[in-house]
Design a protein around this motif. Structure first.
Motif, mmCIF file in Angstrom:
data_model
loop_
_atom_site.group_PDB
_atom_site.id
_atom_site.type_symbol
_atom_site.label_atom_id
_atom_site.label_comp_id
_atom_site.label_asym_id
_atom_site.label_seq_id
_atom_site.Cartn_x
_atom_site.Cartn_y
_atom_site.Cartn_z
ATOM 1 N N GLN A 1 0.849 -1.193 0.000
ATOM 2 C CA GLN A 1 0.000 0.000 0.000
ATOM 3 C C GLN A 1 0.880 1.236 0.000
ATOM 4 O O GLN A 1 1.813 1.354 0.771
ATOM 5 C CB GLN A 1 -0.911 -0.007 1.231
ATOM 6 N N VAL A 2 0.577 2.196 -0.869
ATOM 7 C CA VAL A 2 1.314 3.445 -0.955
ATOM 8 C C VAL A 2 0.573 4.519 -0.175
ATOM 9 O O VAL A 2 -0.647 4.649 -0.302
ATOM 10 C CB VAL A 2 1.479 3.881 -2.424
ATOM 11 N N GLN A 3 1.290 5.262 0.642
ATOM 12 C CA GLN A 3 0.729 6.434 1.302
ATOM 13 C C GLN A 3 1.508 7.650 0.846
ATOM 14 O O GLN A 3 2.731 7.590 0.676
ATOM 15 C CB GLN A 3 0.800 6.284 2.828
ATOM 16 N N LEU A 4 0.795 8.778 0.659
ATOM 17 C CA LEU A 4 1.390 9.977 0.082
ATOM 18 C C LEU A 4 1.253 11.166 1.022
ATOM 19 O O LEU A 4 0.188 11.375 1.600
ATOM 20 C CB LEU A 4 0.703 10.312 -1.241
ATOM 21 N N VAL A 5 2.317 11.959 1.141
ATOM 22 C CA VAL A 5 2.305 13.163 1.965
ATOM 23 C C VAL A 5 2.886 14.316 1.156
ATOM 24 O O VAL A 5 4.057 14.272 0.753
ATOM 25 C CB VAL A 5 3.113 12.983 3.259
ATOM 26 N N VAL B 1 7.024 2.068 -9.668
ATOM 27 C CA VAL B 1 6.217 1.500 -10.748
ATOM 28 C C VAL B 1 4.876 2.208 -10.882
ATOM 29 O O VAL B 1 4.066 1.846 -11.733
ATOM 30 C CB VAL B 1 5.987 -0.017 -10.538
ATOM 31 N N ASN B 2 4.654 3.215 -10.056
ATOM 32 C CA ASN B 2 3.395 3.943 -10.109
ATOM 33 C C ASN B 2 3.493 5.101 -11.080
ATOM 34 O O ASN B 2 4.448 5.881 -11.049
ATOM 35 C CB ASN B 2 3.055 4.506 -8.713
ATOM 36 N N ASN B 3 2.463 5.254 -11.903
ATOM 37 C CA ASN B 3 2.275 6.513 -12.602
ATOM 38 C C ASN B 3 1.741 7.502 -11.577
ATOM 39 O O ASN B 3 0.866 7.162 -10.771
ATOM 40 C CB ASN B 3 1.286 6.353 -13.746
ATOM 41 N N MET B 4 2.258 8.724 -11.592
ATOM 42 C CA MET B 4 1.935 9.710 -10.556
ATOM 43 C C MET B 4 1.392 10.989 -11.176
ATOM 44 O O MET B 4 1.742 11.337 -12.312
ATOM 45 C CB MET B 4 3.190 10.053 -9.741
ATOM 46 N N ALA C 1 -1.259 8.684 -6.637
ATOM 47 C CA ALA C 1 -0.664 7.504 -7.255
ATOM 48 C C ALA C 1 -1.708 6.944 -8.208
ATOM 49 O O ALA C 1 -2.666 6.290 -7.794
ATOM 50 C CB ALA C 1 -0.279 6.481 -6.190
ATOM 51 N N LEU C 2 -1.560 7.226 -9.492
ATOM 52 C CA LEU C 2 -2.602 6.928 -10.471
ATOM 53 C C LEU C 2 -2.845 5.433 -10.616
ATOM 54 O O LEU C 2 -3.979 4.999 -10.796
ATOM 55 C CB LEU C 2 -2.199 7.538 -11.815
ATOM 56 N N THR C 3 -1.796 4.672 -10.540
ATOM 57 C CA THR C 3 -1.935 3.238 -10.747
ATOM 58 C C THR C 3 -2.828 2.596 -9.699
ATOM 59 O O THR C 3 -3.552 1.646 -9.991
ATOM 60 C CB THR C 3 -0.544 2.578 -10.742
ATOM 61 N N TYR C 4 -2.809 3.144 -8.489
ATOM 62 C CA TYR C 4 -3.574 2.560 -7.386
ATOM 63 C C TYR C 4 -4.699 3.467 -6.896
ATOM 64 O O TYR C 4 -5.426 3.093 -5.986
ATOM 65 C CB TYR C 4 -2.632 2.213 -6.226
ATOM 66 N N GLY C 5 -4.828 4.639 -7.469
ATOM 67 C CA GLY C 5 -5.916 5.532 -7.085
ATOM 68 C C GLY C 5 -5.812 6.074 -5.679
ATOM 69 O O GLY C 5 -6.828 6.311 -5.022
#
Length: 113
Positions: free
Chosen positions: A1-5, A31-34, A97-101
């Protein structure tokens, strides 16, 4: 799981610059499109810029030539360099993180004299 700040927002005068950062936790950042999005008061959220896992970029027309999106996969961080800022750039800026929304919590950018 990606978390963004997100970080780096603030108050700047017209014509000034800011650099936003989006720090990601999780080893799958590379590997995520952002993307960066923004939402001005009373308006819907709009797309600003995208960078894919290979480093290709795209921008909405209103920021072309003024904003630059980049990423440092070694630091799990994406950036948005904003130059020649205008009052109409005032908004809360979000990374995604576009790949995972997955969205960050947002950072306020205010352009005013």
């Amino acid at each position: 799981q990606v978390q963004l700040v997100e970080s780096g927002g603030g108050l700047v005068q017209p014509g000034g610059s800011l650099r936003l950062s989006c720090a990601a936790s999780g080893s799958i950042f590379s590997v995520n499109n952002m993307g960066w999005f923004r939402q001005a008061p009373g308006k819907t959220r709009e797309w600003v810029a995208t960078i894919n896992s290979g480093g290709s970029t795209a921008y909405t027309e209103s920021v072309k030539g003024r904003f630059s999106i980049s990423r440092d996969n070694a630091k799990n961080t994406m950036y948005l360099q904003m130059n020649s800022l205008k009052p109409e750039d005032t908004a809360v800026y979000y990374c995604k993180a576009l790949t995972y929304g997955i969205w960050g919590q947002g950072t306020q950018v205010t352009v005013s004299s």
